[in-house]
Design an enzyme around this catalytic site. Structure first.
Site, PDB file in Angstrom:
ATOM      1  N   TRP A  10     -25.661  49.278  30.666  1.00 32.72           N
ATOM      2  CA  TRP A  10     -26.739  49.839  31.490  1.00 32.72           C
ATOM      3  C   TRP A  10     -27.900  50.374  30.658  1.00 32.72           C
ATOM      4  O   TRP A  10     -28.956  50.687  31.187  1.00 32.72           O
ATOM      5  CB  TRP A  10     -26.195  50.982  32.372  1.00 32.72           C
ATOM      6  CG  TRP A  10     -25.259  50.553  33.447  1.00 32.72           C
ATOM      7  CD1 TRP A  10     -24.724  49.302  33.643  1.00 32.72           C
ATOM      8  CD2 TRP A  10     -24.733  51.375  34.491  1.00 32.72           C
ATOM      9  NE1 TRP A  10     -23.903  49.313  34.741  1.00 32.72           N
ATOM     10  CE2 TRP A  10     -23.887  50.572  35.283  1.00 32.72           C
ATOM     11  CE3 TRP A  10     -24.885  52.721  34.839  1.00 32.72           C
ATOM     12  CZ2 TRP A  10     -23.203  51.064  36.395  1.00 32.72           C
ATOM     13  CZ3 TRP A  10     -24.213  53.221  35.939  1.00 32.72           C
ATOM     14  CH2 TRP A  10     -23.382  52.383  36.717  1.00 32.72           C
ATOM     15  N   LYS A  11     -27.666  50.533  29.358  1.00 32.25           N
ATOM     16  CA  LYS A  11     -28.690  51.121  28.474  1.00 32.25           C
ATOM     17  C   LYS A  11     -29.146  52.457  29.091  1.00 32.25           C
ATOM     18  O   LYS A  11     -28.332  53.166  29.643  1.00 32.25           O
ATOM     19  CB  LYS A  11     -29.833  50.130  28.238  1.00 32.25           C
ATOM     20  CG  LYS A  11     -29.299  48.781  27.720  1.00 32.25           C
ATOM     21  CD  LYS A  11     -30.362  47.849  27.216  1.00 32.25           C
ATOM     22  CE  LYS A  11     -29.712  46.559  26.730  1.00 32.25           C
ATOM     23  NZ  LYS A  11     -30.677  45.624  26.140  1.00 32.25           N
ATOM     24  N   HIS A  95     -25.408  48.311  18.357  1.00 34.81           N
ATOM     25  CA  HIS A  95     -26.347  47.529  19.177  1.00 34.81           C
ATOM     26  C   HIS A  95     -27.672  47.440  18.420  1.00 34.81           C
ATOM     27  O   HIS A  95     -28.085  48.402  17.767  1.00 34.81           O
ATOM     28  CB  HIS A  95     -26.538  48.190  20.545  1.00 34.81           C
ATOM     29  CG  HIS A  95     -27.258  47.310  21.516  1.00 34.81           C
ATOM     30  ND1 HIS A  95     -28.621  47.116  21.463  1.00 34.81           N
ATOM     31  CD2 HIS A  95     -26.803  46.533  22.525  1.00 34.81           C
ATOM     32  CE1 HIS A  95     -28.966  46.260  22.418  1.00 34.81           C
ATOM     33  NE2 HIS A  95     -27.885  45.889  23.077  1.00 34.81           N
ATOM     34  N   GLU A  97     -30.600  47.699  19.360  1.00 35.89           N
ATOM     35  CA  GLU A  97     -31.569  48.744  19.713  1.00 35.89           C
ATOM     36  C   GLU A  97     -31.299  50.006  18.894  1.00 35.89           C
ATOM     37  O   GLU A  97     -32.217  50.733  18.525  1.00 35.89           O
ATOM     38  CB  GLU A  97     -31.510  49.013  21.232  1.00 35.89           C
ATOM     39  CG  GLU A  97     -32.213  47.892  21.990  1.00 35.89           C
ATOM     40  CD  GLU A  97     -31.702  47.647  23.393  1.00 35.89           C
ATOM     41  OE1 GLU A  97     -31.025  48.515  23.966  1.00 35.89           O
ATOM     42  OE2 GLU A  97     -31.992  46.551  23.923  1.00 35.89           O
ATOM     43  N   GLY A 173     -33.574  40.697  26.307  1.00 37.62           N
ATOM     44  CA  GLY A 173     -34.675  41.078  27.179  1.00 37.62           C
ATOM     45  C   GLY A 173     -35.864  40.127  27.137  1.00 37.62           C
ATOM     46  O   GLY A 173     -36.940  40.454  27.630  1.00 37.62           O
TER      47      GLY A 173
HETATM   48  P1  13P Z   1     -30.489  41.604  28.259  1.00 40.30           P
HETATM   49  O1  13P Z   1     -29.340  40.997  29.022  1.00 40.30           O
HETATM   50  O2  13P Z   1     -31.373  42.451  29.088  1.00 40.30           O
HETATM   51  O3  13P Z   1     -31.209  40.554  27.459  1.00 40.30           O
HETATM   52  O4  13P Z   1     -29.839  42.620  27.189  1.00 40.30           O
HETATM   53  C1  13P Z   1     -28.793  42.195  26.411  1.00 40.30           C
HETATM   54  C2  13P Z   1     -28.232  43.372  25.719  1.00 40.30           C
HETATM   55  O5  13P Z   1     -28.844  43.937  24.839  1.00 40.30           O
HETATM   56  C3  13P Z   1     -26.915  43.849  26.157  1.00 40.30           C
HETATM   57  O6  13P Z   1     -26.395  44.781  25.285  1.00 40.30           O
END
Ligand code: 13P
Length: 252
Positions: A10-11, A95, A97, A173
């Site tokens: 879900w971030k 991750h 990010e 993304g």
């Molecule tokens: P998306 O599915 O939005 O590209 O993100 C992938 C992700 O980073 C899952 O951890």
């Protein structure tokens, strides 16, 4: 045979209230699906709410990050025991990010993986190359470095302790996922490294999931390849009916 795993990351989305609404909508949609492991990774602030709602279901719960220390003066951090105590069975580690925006290096990833395993959490360890690294033919080098460094000093591991996630940064993304062939190629290579690090049997048992622009349209083709054992889904998991469709596709 490796069981498929679909992990919804879900971030930084959803308040506790919104998380509750999501789970109440999601549960009936996937209640008859038994052949894949479904894991949700909500923000820390919603773990308790989600844990209570999925308690008597087969849905797993994951943290999105963890610190390696058990406790301490570490403002803003969460320990493995805290995650476990909140109902998590696993945790996403490294991750991209976190690596890119919060300067997490391979050494931190390694400490987190070891700490997670020591506290009975499955480490969902992420690796992935940038667009530039791929363009320069560095994909293999980068992923090998991340894998070896992330698992450094671990002599034995099993499929309950580790899930690998290949998330090419250029695919996250972006709406441009890796092709099934690209993902499978990388997964096969990662599995070969796992065989060298541990044993062939262990390498065969550990799940390697793909992440980056997964949708209801592309999940089946990705899963049709021999080495893609599931998905780490970002944007497409935020809507419960959409994620349920992805889970159903994976179950078919
Ligand atoms: P998306 O599915 O939005 O590209 O993100 C992938 C992700 O980073 C899952 O951890």
């Amino acid at each position: 045979m490796r069981r498929r795993a679909l992990i919804g990351n879900w971030k930084m989305h959803k308040t506790a209230d919104e998380a509750g609404t999501y789970i109440r909508e999601f549960l009936p949609l996937i209640q008859n699906i038994a052949s894949v492991d479904v894991i949700l990774a909500p923000p820390f602030t919603s773990l308790h709410v989600v844990a209570a709602l999925v308690k008597d279901t087969s849905i797993g719960l994951a943290g999105q990050d963890v610190h390696w220390d058990s406790q301490g003066a570490l403002t803003g951090e969460v320990s493995p025991a805290m995650l476990y105590d909140s109902g998590c069975q696993s945790v996403i580690i490294g991750h991209s990010e976190r690596r890119q925006m919060f300067h997490e290096d391979d050494n931190a990833v390694n400490r987190k993986v070891k700490a997670a395993i020591a506290h009975h959490l499955t480490a969902i360890m992420c690796v992935g190359e940038t667009r530039e690294e791929r363009a320069n033919g560095k994909t293999s080098d980068v992923l090998t470095r991340q894998l070896l460094a992330g698992l450094a000093g671990i002599d034995a591991i099993d499929d309950t302790q580790l899930v690998l996630a290949y998330e090419p940064i250029w695919a996250i993304g972006s709406g441009t996922p890796a092709t099934p062939t690209q993902a499978n190629e990388v997964h096969a290579e990662l599995r070969e490294h796992l065989g060298t690090l541990f044993t062939t049997a262990i390498a065969k048992s550990i799940r390697i999931v793909y992440g980056g622009s997964i949708t209801t349209e592309n999940i089946q083709a990705l899963l049709a390849t021999p080495h893609v054992d599931g998905g780490l889904v970002g944007g497409a998991c935020l809507d419960p009916s959409n994620f349920a469709r992805i889970v159903s596709s994976a179950a078919n």
